[in-house]
Design a protein around this motif. Structure first.
Motif, PDB file in Angstrom:
ATOM      1  N   LYS A  66       0.834  -1.213   0.000  1.00 44.91           N
ATOM      2  CA  LYS A  66       0.000   0.000   0.000  1.00 44.91           C
ATOM      3  C   LYS A  66       0.866   1.260   0.000  1.00 44.91           C
ATOM      4  CE  LYS A  66      -4.259  -1.631   0.366  1.00 44.91           C
ATOM      5  NZ  LYS A  66      -5.198  -1.512  -0.706  1.00 44.91           N
ATOM      6  N   THR A  70       0.890   3.984  -2.996  1.00 42.83           N
ATOM      7  CA  THR A  70       0.631   5.394  -2.748  1.00 42.83           C
ATOM      8  C   THR A  70       1.749   6.269  -3.329  1.00 42.83           C
ATOM      9  OG1 THR A  70      -0.610   4.880  -0.748  1.00 42.83           O
ATOM     10  CG2 THR A  70       0.231   7.117  -0.938  1.00 42.83           C
ATOM     11  N   SER A  74       1.440   9.094  -6.403  1.00 41.89           N
ATOM     12  CA  SER A  74       1.716  10.509  -6.121  1.00 41.89           C
ATOM     13  C   SER A  74       2.762  11.102  -7.056  1.00 41.89           C
ATOM     14  CB  SER A  74       2.146  10.685  -4.669  1.00 41.89           C
ATOM     15  OG  SER A  74       3.421  10.105  -4.463  1.00 41.89           O
TER      16      SER A  74
END
Length: 75
Positions: A66, A70, A74
């Motif tokens: 995770k 992420t 980004s």
């Protein structure tokens, strides 16, 4: 490899996540000279998940997956 770096050069290391899979993650890494902006190295690095005995893990831990996911989203 693109150019040599020397002792006392100030370098910038940029890392981004290119691809993430259950067993591996691929990073793009660029090392540049802070003063001149010259790129010394650009590389793709693939890392696989292993246990404490060096055996491949079928899936990397969900928490790590995770966080990497992420980071990739980004960029």
């Amino acid at each position: 490899y693109k150019a040599s770096a020397f002792l006392h050069d100030r370098l910038i290391v940029e890392t981004s996540v290119l691809n993430i899979r259950p067993m591996s993650v691929t990073f793009n890494q660029i090392i540049k000279n802070k003063k001149t902006g010259i790129t010394h190295i650009q590389a793709e690095v693939t890392v696989v998940a292993v246990d404490n005995n060096g055996k491949l893990i079928k899936r990397m831990p969900e928490k790590l997956y995770k966080k990497l996911e992420t980071a990739m989203l980004s960029d």
